[in-house]
Write a protein that holds these residues in place. Structure first.
Motif, PDB file in Angstrom:
ATOM      1  N   ARG A  70      53.260  20.182 -21.022  1.00 23.52           N
ATOM      2  CA  ARG A  70      53.503  19.265 -22.398  1.00 23.52           C
ATOM      3  C   ARG A  70      52.164  18.126 -22.284  1.00 23.52           C
ATOM      4  O   ARG A  70      52.347  17.819 -23.414  1.00 23.52           O
ATOM      5  N   LEU A  71      51.433  18.170 -21.403  1.00 24.46           N
ATOM      6  CA  LEU A  71      50.110  17.401 -21.750  1.00 24.46           C
ATOM      7  C   LEU A  71      49.236  17.972 -22.713  1.00 24.46           C
ATOM      8  O   LEU A  71      49.064  19.183 -22.669  1.00 24.46           O
ATOM      9  N   TYR A  72      48.496  17.178 -23.376  1.00 23.23           N
ATOM     10  CA  TYR A  72      47.663  17.747 -24.157  1.00 23.23           C
ATOM     11  C   TYR A  72      46.403  17.759 -23.511  1.00 23.23           C
ATOM     12  O   TYR A  72      45.968  17.139 -22.619  1.00 23.23           O
ATOM     13  N   PRO A  73      45.522  18.601 -23.968  1.00 21.99           N
ATOM     14  CA  PRO A  73      44.125  18.852 -23.169  1.00 21.99           C
ATOM     15  C   PRO A  73      43.344  17.502 -23.482  1.00 21.99           C
ATOM     16  O   PRO A  73      43.482  16.775 -24.466  1.00 21.99           O
ATOM     17  N   ASN A  74      42.714  17.017 -22.311  1.00 27.02           N
ATOM     18  CA  ASN A  74      41.886  15.839 -22.150  1.00 27.02           C
ATOM     19  C   ASN A  74      40.661  16.169 -23.478  1.00 27.02           C
ATOM     20  O   ASN A  74      40.119  17.147 -23.669  1.00 27.02           O
ATOM     21  N   PRO A  75      40.299  14.838 -24.189  1.00 28.11           N
ATOM     22  CA  PRO A  75      39.094  14.990 -24.982  1.00 28.11           C
ATOM     23  C   PRO A  75      37.902  15.095 -23.878  1.00 28.11           C
ATOM     24  O   PRO A  75      38.167  14.472 -23.114  1.00 28.11           O
ATOM     25  N   THR A  76      37.010  15.563 -24.644  1.00 23.50           N
ATOM     26  CA  THR A  76      35.563  15.610 -23.978  1.00 23.50           C
ATOM     27  C   THR A  76      34.474  14.591 -24.507  1.00 23.50           C
ATOM     28  O   THR A  76      34.514  14.578 -25.753  1.00 23.50           O
ATOM     29  N   LEU A  77      34.052  13.771 -23.721  1.00 23.00           N
ATOM     30  CA  LEU A  77      32.845  12.860 -24.273  1.00 23.00           C
ATOM     31  C   LEU A  77      31.533  13.196 -23.940  1.00 23.00           C
ATOM     32  O   LEU A  77      31.382  13.478 -22.673  1.00 23.00           O
ATOM     33  N   ASP A  78      30.780  13.555 -24.850  1.00 27.17           N
ATOM     34  CA  ASP A  78      29.239  13.901 -24.713  1.00 27.17           C
ATOM     35  C   ASP A  78      28.377  12.694 -25.010  1.00 27.17           C
ATOM     36  O   ASP A  78      28.509  12.230 -26.067  1.00 27.17           O
ATOM     37  N   ALA A  79      27.311  12.379 -24.071  1.00 26.87           N
ATOM     38  CA  ALA A  79      26.422  11.165 -24.323  1.00 26.87           C
ATOM     39  C   ALA A  79      24.923  11.901 -24.252  1.00 26.87           C
ATOM     40  O   ALA A  79      24.928  12.603 -23.166  1.00 26.87           O
ATOM     41  N   ALA A  80      24.216  11.529 -24.956  1.00 25.32           N
ATOM     42  CA  ALA A  80      22.553  12.159 -24.848  1.00 25.32           C
ATOM     43  C   ALA A  80      21.801  11.278 -25.239  1.00 25.32           C
ATOM     44  O   ALA A  80      21.843  10.328 -25.976  1.00 25.32           O
ATOM     45  N   TRP A  81      20.730  11.402 -24.499  1.00 29.83           N
ATOM     46  CA  TRP A  81      19.205  10.527 -25.043  1.00 29.83           C
ATOM     47  C   TRP A  81      18.453  11.546 -25.290  1.00 29.83           C
ATOM     48  O   TRP A  81      17.904  12.356 -24.242  1.00 29.83           O
ATOM     49  N   SER A  82      17.994  11.845 -26.446  1.00 34.86           N
ATOM     50  CA  SER A  82      17.265  12.897 -26.898  1.00 34.86           C
ATOM     51  C   SER A  82      15.980  12.550 -27.608  1.00 34.86           C
ATOM     52  O   SER A  82      15.483  11.329 -27.773  1.00 34.86           O
ATOM     53  N   THR A  83      15.237  13.464 -27.938  1.00 31.66           N
ATOM     54  CA  THR A  83      13.895  13.301 -28.558  1.00 31.66           C
ATOM     55  C   THR A  83      13.104  12.313 -27.953  1.00 31.66           C
ATOM     56  O   THR A  83      12.303  11.410 -28.222  1.00 31.66           O
ATOM     57  N   ILE A  84      12.764  12.626 -26.522  1.00 25.53           N
ATOM     58  CA  ILE A  84      12.222  11.925 -25.663  1.00 25.53           C
ATOM     59  C   ILE A  84      10.740  12.394 -25.754  1.00 25.53           C
ATOM     60  O   ILE A  84      10.480  13.723 -25.866  1.00 25.53           O
ATOM     61  N   PRO A  85       9.515  11.712 -26.218  1.00 25.64           N
ATOM     62  CA  PRO A  85       8.346  12.130 -26.648  1.00 25.64           C
ATOM     63  C   PRO A  85       7.820  12.588 -25.416  1.00 25.64           C
ATOM     64  O   PRO A  85       7.531  11.942 -24.181  1.00 25.64           O
ATOM     65  N   VAL A  86       7.052  13.718 -25.521  1.00 24.80           N
ATOM     66  CA  VAL A  86       5.945  14.124 -24.237  1.00 24.80           C
ATOM     67  C   VAL A  86       4.850  14.521 -24.921  1.00 24.80           C
ATOM     68  O   VAL A  86       4.833  15.377 -26.105  1.00 24.80           O
ATOM     69  N   GLY A  87       3.588  13.990 -24.666  1.00 26.45           N
ATOM     70  CA  GLY A  87       2.422  14.237 -25.193  1.00 26.45           C
ATOM     71  C   GLY A  87       2.227  13.335 -26.372  1.00 26.45           C
ATOM     72  O   GLY A  87       2.438  11.917 -26.572  1.00 26.45           O
ATOM     73  N   ARG A  88       1.232  13.562 -27.281  1.00 25.63           N
ATOM     74  CA  ARG A  88       1.064  13.021 -28.529  1.00 25.63           C
ATOM     75  C   ARG A  88       2.206  12.773 -29.341  1.00 25.63           C
ATOM     76  O   ARG A  88       3.093  13.576 -29.593  1.00 25.63           O
ATOM     77  N   THR A  89       2.222  11.580 -29.884  1.00 24.88           N
ATOM     78  CA  THR A  89       3.335  11.165 -30.873  1.00 24.88           C
ATOM     79  C   THR A  89       2.971  11.488 -32.426  1.00 24.88           C
ATOM     80  O   THR A  89       1.898  11.791 -32.558  1.00 24.88           O
ATOM     81  N   ASN A  90       4.052  11.466 -32.847  1.00 26.65           N
ATOM     82  CA  ASN A  90       4.071  12.084 -34.396  1.00 26.65           C
ATOM     83  C   ASN A  90       4.621  10.998 -35.548  1.00 26.65           C
ATOM     84  O   ASN A  90       5.877  11.025 -35.188  1.00 26.65           O
ATOM     85  N   PRO A  91       4.019  10.154 -36.077  1.00 23.16           N
ATOM     86  CA  PRO A  91       2.507   9.910 -36.342  1.00 23.16           C
ATOM     87  C   PRO A  91       1.984   9.376 -34.910  1.00 23.16           C
ATOM     88  O   PRO A  91       2.388   8.913 -33.866  1.00 23.16           O
ATOM     89  N   LEU A  98       8.749   5.143 -25.731  1.00 19.84           N
ATOM     90  CA  LEU A  98      10.024   5.185 -25.314  1.00 19.84           C
ATOM     91  C   LEU A  98      11.232   4.577 -26.008  1.00 19.84           C
ATOM     92  O   LEU A  98      12.451   4.551 -25.982  1.00 19.84           O
ATOM     93  N   ASP A  99      10.886   3.671 -26.580  1.00 21.54           N
ATOM     94  CA  ASP A  99      11.813   2.447 -27.166  1.00 21.54           C
ATOM     95  C   ASP A  99      11.909   2.917 -28.689  1.00 21.54           C
ATOM     96  O   ASP A  99      13.055   2.558 -29.259  1.00 21.54           O
ATOM     97  N   ARG A 100      10.858   3.602 -29.379  1.00 18.21           N
ATOM     98  CA  ARG A 100      10.846   3.351 -30.692  1.00 18.21           C
ATOM     99  C   ARG A 100      11.284   4.983 -31.145  1.00 18.21           C
ATOM    100  O   ARG A 100      11.631   5.419 -32.502  1.00 18.21           O
ATOM    101  N   ILE A 101      10.959   6.047 -30.205  1.00 18.49           N
ATOM    102  CA  ILE A 101      11.080   7.476 -30.815  1.00 18.49           C
ATOM    103  C   ILE A 101      12.527   8.209 -30.235  1.00 18.49           C
ATOM    104  O   ILE A 101      13.248   8.752 -31.173  1.00 18.49           O
ATOM    105  N   PRO A 102      13.029   8.110 -29.010  1.00 17.66           N
ATOM    106  CA  PRO A 102      14.063   8.692 -28.619  1.00 17.66           C
ATOM    107  C   PRO A 102      15.371   8.059 -29.445  1.00 17.66           C
ATOM    108  O   PRO A 102      15.591   6.825 -29.631  1.00 17.66           O
ATOM    109  N   ASN A 103      16.371   9.156 -29.566  1.00 19.96           N
ATOM    110  CA  ASN A 103      17.578   8.741 -30.231  1.00 19.96           C
ATOM    111  C   ASN A 103      18.911   8.712 -29.272  1.00 19.96           C
ATOM    112  O   ASN A 103      18.583   9.542 -28.243  1.00 19.96           O
ATOM    113  N   TYR A 104      19.947   8.153 -29.521  1.00 18.05           N
ATOM    114  CA  TYR A 104      21.025   8.036 -28.668  1.00 18.05           C
ATOM    115  C   TYR A 104      22.140   8.551 -29.449  1.00 18.05           C
ATOM    116  O   TYR A 104      22.732   8.314 -30.600  1.00 18.05           O
ATOM    117  N   SER A 105      22.811   9.368 -28.757  1.00 14.41           N
ATOM    118  CA  SER A 105      24.157   9.958 -29.488  1.00 14.41           C
ATOM    119  C   SER A 105      25.346  10.165 -28.703  1.00 14.41           C
ATOM    120  O   SER A 105      25.073  10.040 -27.358  1.00 14.41           O
TER     121      SER A 105
END
Length: 440
Positions: A70-91, A98-105
């Motif tokens: 009778r129970l509904y399936p549990n919802p799934t929560l995904d969290a991510a910290w993406s676009t972590i810079p490696v090497g030279r930045t663009n621009p 690490l503060d200005r480039i990565p995004n949070y979703s």
């Protein structure tokens, strides 16, 4: 002084023994085994019989599966910290990378079943009802086994007591034969015959005692309590009669018996559950949909990215290989097995019931014939006793008349046992037994 101490020690030991005896005395447990109260016996079996306890546990497991369905399936929560810079930045040359480039979703996903919840819930609901019916059927099976064991206690107790009386009369008759043989009135061979007959009676009496103890053991094994003998022979006979007399006066239609029997009800519920499982398996060809909604915070706006954004998505599995074929085969096999078992049971019940009723009628006819013979034998015995008191006949003739009377009583006990067994079989076939309020 030593004698006083010894007396006090003995007194203390006696008190301790009495207290211990009071703790282990089984009279309280025995008082709960009321042979005349079938409802009480059924309740004891519901609480104490191992097979019934296991069936009750299966009910709770089935209820757990029903709640899970009778129970509904549990919802799934995904969290991510993406676009972590490696090497030279663009621009290039950005500070605080690490503060200005990565995004949070973060995203939330939920599975929506299409056409499957209804059959699954219905199947597990039928399973719970089936398990309850099976527990009731097991209770009935254990109840009739207990009833048969108590009937054996009653019959063997009466048979043993009749044989005890026959042995006492046989000893008197044997002593008289020995005295007559010593005077030359009868040949010694007659004494040998009487001794052989007495040995046979002793063997029959010991056999009845062994059967009585075995029946008590069977009863105790079912109840996990001590099963005592009946207080009197009359109480034992009344117990047997209370079972076979109502069965002799009643007629049980096959249709009503099929509606009453819990094992029939369990098979019908098993068929319904299997049909729902088959429907569920057939609907697995319809893919379920997983809906996803997400939010992204992207501080890397210097590159032209959107600072706040939403994402919507749908995931649909493709039933290319597994379309529920195996589950469908299993469900159809379970349904076929239950239908076949139900068919055999329904087809065999009328013949079995007819045979059991014929056995009961035959036992009742035997009882009526034996009752007439017992009445005549009792009249003859009483007349011979009066004649002996008047000095008209010898004690041997009285003892022989008493033995004939006791033989008929023993036959009557056997007829009672046969009628009881047939009545229990009729009740088992028609499902007539006390039910217990279920609290599971």
């Amino acid at each position: 002084m030593s004698g006083t101490r010894l007396r006090w020690a003995w007194a203390l030991l006696v008190v301790c023994d009495l207290l211990l005896l009071g703790e282990v005395q089984p009279s309280a447990a025995q008082a709960n085994v009321d042979y005349g109260n079938e409802q009480s016996l059924a309740e004891l079996l519901w609480e104490r019989a191992a097979e019934v306890i296991e069936a009750r546990a299966a009910i709770r497991q089935g209820e757990s599966a029903y709640e899970r369905a009778r129970l509904y399936p549990n919802p799934t929560l995904d969290a991510a910290w993406s676009t972590i810079p490696v090497g030279r930045t663009n621009p290039p040359g950005l500070s605080d990378r690490l503060d200005r480039i990565p995004n949070y979703s973060a995203s939330l996903s939920e599975l929506f079943e299409i056409g499957k919840r209804g059959p699954r819930i219905a199947a597990r609901s039928f399973d719970v009802q089936r398990l309850r019916a099976e527990a009731e059927a097991i209770l009935g099976d254990r109840f009739f086994a207990l009833l048969e064991a108590i009937g054996q206690i009653a019959a063997n107790q009466r048979r043993r007591d009749v044989l005890d009386e026959q042995l006492r009369d046989g000893e008197e008759l044997l002593e008289l034969d020995r005295a007559r043989a010593s005077r030359g009135e009868i040949p010694a061979l007659d004494v040998d015959v009487a001794e052989v007959e007495q040995a046979r009676l002793r063997a029959l009496r010991d056999s009845a005692e062994a059967d009585l103890r075995r029946a008590q053991a069977d009863c105790s094994r079912l109840l996990a309590l001590t099963c005592p003998e009946f207080q009197t022979d009359d109480a034992a006979g009344d117990f047997l009669a209370r079972v076979y007399r109502p069965a002799a006066a009643s007629r049980y239609p096959v249709e009503a018996a099929l509606e009453r029997r819990p094992d029939v009800r369990a098979l019908r519920l098993a068929i319904s559950a299997a049909a729902q499982d088959a429907q569920l398996a057939a609907r697995r060809v319809v893919p379920d949909v997983t809906v996803r909604a997400g939010y992204t915070y992207d501080p890397f706006v210097v590159s032209g990215n959107q600072r706040n954004s939403l994402a919507l998505g749908v995931e649909v599995p493709i039933p290319a290989f597994d379309r529920g074929q195996a589950d469908l085969l299993a469900a159809r096999a379970a349904e076929s097995r239950a239908r076949e078992a139900l068919r055999v049971l329904v087809e065999g019940l009328p013949a079995q019931l007819q045979v059991a009723q014929a056995q009961l009628e035959l036992a009742l006819r035997r009882m009526n014939e034996l009752d007439r013979a017992i009445a005549k034998a009792r009249t003859m015995r009483d007349a011979l006793v009066e004649a002996q008191h008047a000095g008209g006949i010898s004690a041997i003739e009285v003892l022989v008349a008493r033995r004939n009377y006791q033989d008929l009583l023993r036959e009557r006990v056997g007829a009672d046992a046969d009628a009881f067994s047939a009545a229990v079989n009729i009740r088992k076939l028609t499902g007539v037994f006390p039910t217990v309020p279920k609290k599971e």
